[in-house]
Each structure stands twice: as structure tokens, then as C-alpha cells.
Design a protein around this motif. Structure first.
Motif, PDB file in Angstrom:
ATOM      1  N   ALA A 244       0.833  -1.208   0.000  1.00 37.99           N
ATOM      2  CA  ALA A 244       0.000   0.000   0.000  1.00 37.99           C
ATOM      3  C   ALA A 244       0.865   1.254   0.000  1.00 37.99           C
ATOM      4  N   TYR A 245       1.957   1.214   0.769  1.00 34.97           N
ATOM      5  CA  TYR A 245       2.863   2.367   0.812  1.00 34.97           C
ATOM      6  C   TYR A 245       3.488   2.616  -0.557  1.00 34.97           C
ATOM      7  N   LEU A 246       4.007   1.575  -1.186  1.00 31.57           N
ATOM      8  CA  LEU A 246       4.657   1.735  -2.485  1.00 31.57           C
ATOM      9  C   LEU A 246       3.669   2.244  -3.537  1.00 31.57           C
ATOM     10  N   ALA A 247       2.419   1.795  -3.448  1.00 29.55           N
ATOM     11  CA  ALA A 247       1.401   2.275  -4.383  1.00 29.55           C
ATOM     12  C   ALA A 247       1.135   3.762  -4.169  1.00 29.55           C
ATOM     13  N   ARG A 248       1.082   4.183  -2.903  1.00 28.75           N
ATOM     14  CA  ARG A 248       0.862   5.596  -2.602  1.00 28.75           C
ATOM     15  C   ARG A 248       2.036   6.448  -3.068  1.00 28.75           C
ATOM     16  N   LEU A 249       3.251   5.927  -2.893  1.00 27.33           N
ATOM     17  CA  LEU A 249       4.428   6.666  -3.336  1.00 27.33           C
ATOM     18  C   LEU A 249       4.415   6.834  -4.857  1.00 27.33           C
ATOM     19  N   ALA A 250       4.097   5.751  -5.567  1.00 26.60           N
ATOM     20  CA  ALA A 250       4.019   5.834  -7.031  1.00 26.60           C
ATOM     21  C   ALA A 250       2.923   6.797  -7.469  1.00 26.60           C
ATOM     22  N   GLU A 251       1.809   6.785  -6.759  1.00 24.16           N
ATOM     23  CA  GLU A 251       0.710   7.690  -7.070  1.00 24.16           C
ATOM     24  C   GLU A 251       1.126   9.149  -6.864  1.00 24.16           C
ATOM     25  N   ARG A 252       1.840   9.414  -5.769  1.00 25.35           N
ATOM     26  CA  ARG A 252       2.303  10.772  -5.493  1.00 25.35           C
ATOM     27  C   ARG A 252       3.275  11.235  -6.583  1.00 25.35           C
ATOM     28  N   ARG A 253       4.186  10.370  -6.950  1.00 29.05           N
ATOM     29  CA  ARG A 253       5.156  10.735  -7.987  1.00 29.05           C
ATOM     30  C   ARG A 253       4.478  11.012  -9.322  1.00 29.05           C
ATOM     31  N   GLU A 254       3.516  10.217  -9.669  1.00 29.64           N
ATOM     32  CA  GLU A 254       2.809  10.427 -10.927  1.00 29.64           C
ATOM     33  C   GLU A 254       2.047  11.744 -10.901  1.00 29.64           C
TER      34      GLU A 254
END
Length: 289
Positions: A244-254
Motif C-alpha cells: 500500500a505504501y509503495l502504491a501511494r508513493l508511485a501515485e504521489r510521484r505520478e
């Protein structure tokens, strides 16, 4: 009440303790770059050829390129590309979270950001540009690099988890470089980008993260705290949060990358265990366009 002279001296010495090391490291890193002049893609006083154009009534015989003109019946002038000093502004977040380092063998995020900021400034100054930290007037020359280094070293971390670049300091024609972990509330950054786009200001967002924040290696019972300690999350299964954390990080970067593209900006990332030269070369390349 003003501090006593001894106290003031001690505070000044403490604030400047890291200055020589930062200056030396930044100088070495900046020296690795080939700092060329920045053309403005218009005719003017400069050294680089831009274009041939037909001679007009206002051109003197001395300005005619006779070798090029001999190929046709017309006369041509060899225009050179104008090279004028540009203005670059650099901002490094002082939010509490930027002090984080996941290991004694790694620099804190802010230390790495300071190094990249000063190295980039030195390279730009060497190329004849005017540079400053956000909120200060851009100036040229070696002395300006020393001013910036002193300001970076002397600045105390903020007590809170949020920091934002001063949008009111934006000026048309500037190029901006922002260093942050961009893990806090993204809205101030999005608002900043919108204002910059309205002024025609272009720049770069550089996200600086520790490898732990990139990979989320924690397992078992972990108490997570923000840099200021204001936010906490206690879990007995940290590994279960990883995806979940990695998905949120990728979402923030995008989201940041997309907002940057809309504003004409670039978005890049840097891991504090990666060579700083990699980030510096990338920053130089996108600023050069």
C-alpha cells in the motif's frame, strides 16, 4: 535582549561548522560538469553561430559573410546567438522530515539536497548565470556561491513537517529548482506550479528520498513517526503495509510529474545512496533544455 558576545560567537561557529566541507564537496561535484554558456536562440552578441540571413539595408559590408554569399547572387549575414546571463533560483526544504537518514552510512536527505543545490549553483555561476536561494536576489560570481553556502548551513530545521517555496517570490524569466522529499501535503506544491505556469516560469522538482522511504524494508512491530513527531502510526505488521505504501508513493510521484508537465516543469527523483553526480548531471541536462 541581544545575546552576549560569547554566546553569539559560539552560535556563529556552530552554524558555520559544516561550511568548509560543504563548499569543498560542492566545488568538486560542480567541477565535473562542463559549464558552457547558455544561448538564447536569437541574434545578438555571442560566439556561437546561429543562422545565415539575407543582408538588409542596415547591414555594413563588414557584417557580410562573403564566402557564403559567393555561392549565390544574394548577400548573407552570419548571425551569432545571443548569450546573456539568465536567472536561476534554488529552494531546499527545511521541513523536519528532511533531517531523516535510515543509516549512519547515509547522508540525511537535507544534507544531500544542500550538496546538490550548491553544486548546481556553482556550475550555473561558472556559466555566467545569476543564482540565488529562493527569496533572495539572484547575483553572479564566486562570492554569491559562498553566500548561498553560508545560508544553507546556517538555516535551522523547521519544527513542523511542512515547508513550501515562497510563491510570492516568483518572477517572470526565472528558472526554479525545488529540492524536497515531497511526502507532505502536495497542495502547496501544486498551487506553486500553477502560479509559476501563469508567470511563464519553468523549473525542476527534485525529490530526494532515503532508500528506506523508497523500498519500505520494515517488518514486525514498528512505530512510524513523522519528522516532527506530530504524526504517528503504530503497527504490529509493518510488512503488511509495504504494498500500500509503495502504491501511494508511485501515485504521489505520478501526480507531481503530471502537474509538472502541465506547467512546463521536469520531475526527477534521487536516492541518497546514489552518486550525487548522477542527479547533478540530470539537473544540468534538463536546465540546458
Amino acid at each position: 535582549m541581544r545575546p552576549a558576545p560569547d554566546q553569539l560567537r559560539a552560535e556563529a561557529e556552530g552554524a558555520s561548522a559544516g561550511l568548509p566541507a560543504l563548499m569543498l564537496s560542492a566545488e568538486r561535484l560542480a567541477a565535473a560538469l562542463v559549464a558552457g554558456a547558455h544561448g538564447q536562440r536569437r541574434a545578438g552578441l555571442g560566439e556561437d553561430f546561429w543562422q545565415y540571413r539575407p543582408a538588409t539595408a542596415g547591414d555594413t559590408a563588414r557584417s557580410i559573410d562573403w564566402r557564403r554569399s559567393a555561392r549565390t547572387d544574394a548577400q548573407y549575414v552570419r548571425d551569432r546567438e545571443a548569450q546573456v546571463a539568465q536567472s536561476a533560483v534554488i529552494w531546499v526544504s527545511a521541513a523536519a522530515g528532511m533531517e531523516y537518514s535510515g543509516g549512519a552510512d547515509r547522508p540525511a536527505k537535507r544534507d544531500r539536497a544542500d550538496l546538490l543545490a550548491l553544486s548546481l549553483a556553482m556550475a550555473l555561476l561558472a556559466a555566467g548565470e545569476r543564482v540565488a536561494l529562493a527569496g533572495q536576489p539572484p547575483r553572479p560570481g564566486r562570492v554569491q556561491a559562498e553566500r548561498m553556502a553560508q545560508a544553507l548551513v546556517a538555516r535551522a530545521p523547521l519544527p513542523g513537517d511542512e515547508d513550501a517555496p515562497p510563491a510570492e517570490a516568483l518572477r517572470p524569466g526565472q528558472r526554479i529548482v525545488l529540492f524536497d522529499d515531497f511526502l507532505g501535503d502536495p497542495q502547496p506544491v501544486l498551487d506553486y506550479l500553477a502560479r509559476a505556469a501563469g508567470l511563464g516560469v519553468q523549473g525542476v522538482l527534485m525529490q530526494v528520498l532515503d532508500p528506506d522511504e523508497e523500498g519500505f524494508p520494515w517488518r514486525g512491530a514498528v512505530l512510524f513517526r513523522s519528522g516532527s513527531g506530530a504524526l504517528r502510526h503504530d503497527t504490529r505488521d509493518a510488512a503488511g503495509l509495504r504494498m500500500a505504501y509503495l502504491a501511494r508513493l508511485a501515485e504521489r510521484r505520478e501526480a507531481l510529474s503530471r502537474a509538472g508537465r502541465s506547467a512546463g516543469w521536469h520531475f526527477g527523483t534521487h536516492d541518497t545512496t546514489a552518486p550525487p553526480s548522477q542527479a547533478l548531471l540530470w539537473l544540468w541536462s534538463v536546465l540546458e533544455g
